[in-house]
Design an enzyme around this catalytic site. Structure first.
Site, short mmCIF file in Angstrom:
data_model
loop_
_atom_site.label_atom_id
_atom_site.label_comp_id
_atom_site.label_asym_id
_atom_site.label_seq_id
_atom_site.Cartn_x
_atom_site.Cartn_y
_atom_site.Cartn_z
N ASP A 85 22.52 30.38 -28.49
CA ASP A 85 23.74 30.81 -29.17
C ASP A 85 23.75 30.26 -30.60
O ASP A 85 24.68 30.54 -31.37
CB ASP A 85 25.01 30.46 -28.39
CG ASP A 85 25.17 28.97 -28.15
OD1 ASP A 85 24.27 28.19 -28.52
OD2 ASP A 85 26.22 28.58 -27.57
N SER A 86 22.69 29.51 -30.96
CA SER A 86 22.46 29.18 -32.38
C SER A 86 22.41 30.45 -33.22
O SER A 86 22.51 30.39 -34.44
CB SER A 86 21.15 28.40 -32.53
OG SER A 86 20.08 29.08 -31.90
N GLU B 54 25.92 24.38 -21.26
CA GLU B 54 26.10 23.04 -21.81
C GLU B 54 27.05 22.21 -20.96
O GLU B 54 28.09 22.70 -20.54
CB GLU B 54 26.66 23.14 -23.24
CG GLU B 54 25.71 23.84 -24.18
CD GLU B 54 26.23 23.91 -25.62
OE1 GLU B 54 27.29 23.28 -25.91
OE2 GLU B 54 25.59 24.57 -26.44
N GLU C 168 19.47 17.22 -26.31
CA GLU C 168 19.56 17.39 -27.77
C GLU C 168 20.13 16.14 -28.41
O GLU C 168 21.18 15.63 -28.01
CB GLU C 168 20.45 18.61 -28.09
CG GLU C 168 20.60 18.84 -29.59
CD GLU C 168 21.14 20.22 -29.95
OE1 GLU C 168 21.31 21.07 -29.05
OE2 GLU C 168 21.38 20.45 -31.15
O1 KIV Z 1 21.36 27.53 -29.21
C1 KIV Z 1 20.23 27.00 -29.32
O2 KIV Z 1 19.37 27.44 -30.09
C2 KIV Z 1 19.96 25.83 -28.51
C3 KIV Z 1 18.74 25.03 -28.85
C4 KIV Z 1 18.97 24.24 -30.07
C5 KIV Z 1 18.30 24.18 -27.71
O3 KIV Z 1 20.70 25.51 -27.63
#
Ligand code: KIV
Length: 276
Positions: free
Chosen positions: A56-57, A125, A192
Site C-alpha cells: 500500500d506504499s 499490519e 519494519e
Molecule cells: O507497503 C509496502 O510497500 C510495505 C513494505 C514497505 C514492506 O509494506
C-alpha cells in the site's frame, strides 16, 4: 505454432506458500521487492526475485499521497491484477489497505478480492485484534503475511515513521506480538524499522521466515520499495535503510540482480543501512 526453444537449464519452479518455510529451514535468504505494474514485475520475475509485494506504499510512491491511509481495496486489486500479469514464478503478496482488515468479515471480503486479482497471500499490519483476523483468514484458506514494528497504517498514533522497539518494554512487546502472529497462522512476517538485535531475536524465535526492511541483516529475507531501490525521488524522506542499487548497476534488471545478490550473500543490509 509456438514452441519453447530447447534449453539445458531446467525451468525455475514457481514459488508456492509451503516453499517459504522450506527456505528458512534450508537457510536460503528470501528476496522481496514491491511492484505496482506488469513491466517492473516481469523484470523482477526474470531475475528470480522470489517474492513480489503490491504494497500500500503505492499510495505514497504512485499516487503521491502523504501516507498509505487513502489507499482503497479497489486500488490494491487494480495494481495486484497488473502485477500478476507480469509474474510467472514469483509469489505475489498484496497489502490489505487501511481498515479493510478492521473486522474479520471485512478482511475476508478484501482478501478475497486480492486473491481473485492474482495474489497468493495478503499482508496485514499489527497484532492485538488482528490476531483474530489472521486466524479467520487462515482458517478460510487465505495465506497471511503479518507486518510488525513500524506499521505505516499506524502513523497517526505513532506520530511519524520512527524506529520501533528501542527500549526493553517495547522490544518485549514486539517479540511477544511476533510469536502471537505466528501462532495465529501467519506464514511470513515483515519487520519494519526495528533494531538489528531485536529482529535477530525474533527471527530466531520463529519457525516462519522474517523479511526485514530497516531490521538488519539477520532476518530470513529483505524487502525494499521499488522506487527506493531505483533512487527515484517519490517526494518523501529517504530512511537510513534505503540503498540506490541502480546507481551502481546501470540498468533496472542489473539493479534488481545486484540487490538480490547482496541480500543472498548477506552483504545487504550492512551496518550503514541498519539500526543498532
Ligand atoms: O507497503 C509496502 O510497500 C510495505 C513494505 C514497505 C514492506 O509494506
Amino acid at each position: 505454432m509456438y514452441t519453447s526453444a530447447p534449453t539445458d537449464k531446467p525451468a525455475a519452479k514457481a514459488w508456492t506458500v509451503p516453499m517459504l518455510a522450506d527456505a528458512k529451514r534450508d537457510g536460503r535468504k528470501l528476496v522481496m521487492l514491491t511492484a505496482y505494474d506488469a513491466s517492473f514485475a516481469r523484470t523482477m520475475d526474470a531475475v528470480g526475485i522470489e517474492l513480489v509485494l503490491v504494497g500500500d506504499s503505492l499510495g505514497m510512491v504512485v499516487q503521491g499521497q502523504n501516507s498509505t491511509l487513502p489507499v482503497t481495496t479497489a486500488d490494491m486489486a487494480y495494481h495486484t491484477a497488473c502485477v500478476a500479469r507480469g509474474l510467472s514464478k514469483a509469489l505475489l503478496i498484496s497489502d490489505l489497505p487501511f481498515q479493510s482488515d478492521a473486522t474479520p468479515e471485512r478482511a475476508l471480503d478484501a482478501a478475497t478480492q486480492l486473491l481473485q486479482a492474482g495474489a497468493a497471500m495478503v499482508k496485514l499490519e499489527g497484532a492485538g485484534h488482528k490476531l483474530e483476523v489472521i486466524r479467520f483468514l487462515v482458517e478460510r484458506e487465505i495465506p497471511v503475511c503479518a507486518h510488525l514494528g513500524l506499521t505505516p497504517q499506524s502513523v497517526l498514533r505513532l506520530g511519524g515513521y520512527k524506529l520501533q522497539g528501542r527500549d526493553d518494554a517495547t522490544a518485549a512487546k514486539l517479540r511477544a506480538d511476533a510469536r502471537a502472529v505466528a501462532e495465529a497462522g501467519a506464514t511470513l512476517l515483515v519487520l519494519e524499522c526495528v533494531p538489528t538485535g531485536l529482529a535477530a531475536a525474533i527471527t530466531a524465535d520463529l519457525a516462519i521466515p522474517t523479511i526485514g526492511i530497516g531490521a538488519g541483516p539477520q532476518c530470513d529475507g529483505q524487502v525494499l520499495v521499488l522506487h527506493d531501490l531505483l533512487g527515484v525521488n517519490s517526494g518523501h524522506r529517504r530512511p537510513k535503510f534505503v540503498k540506490d542499487f541502480l546507481a551502481e548497476s546501470g540498468s533496472v534488471a542489473g539493479a534488481f540482480q545486484a540487490y538480490a545478490d547482496a541480500v543472498r550473500s548477506g552483504a545487504f543490509p550492512d551496518a550503514a543501512h541498519s539500526y543498532d
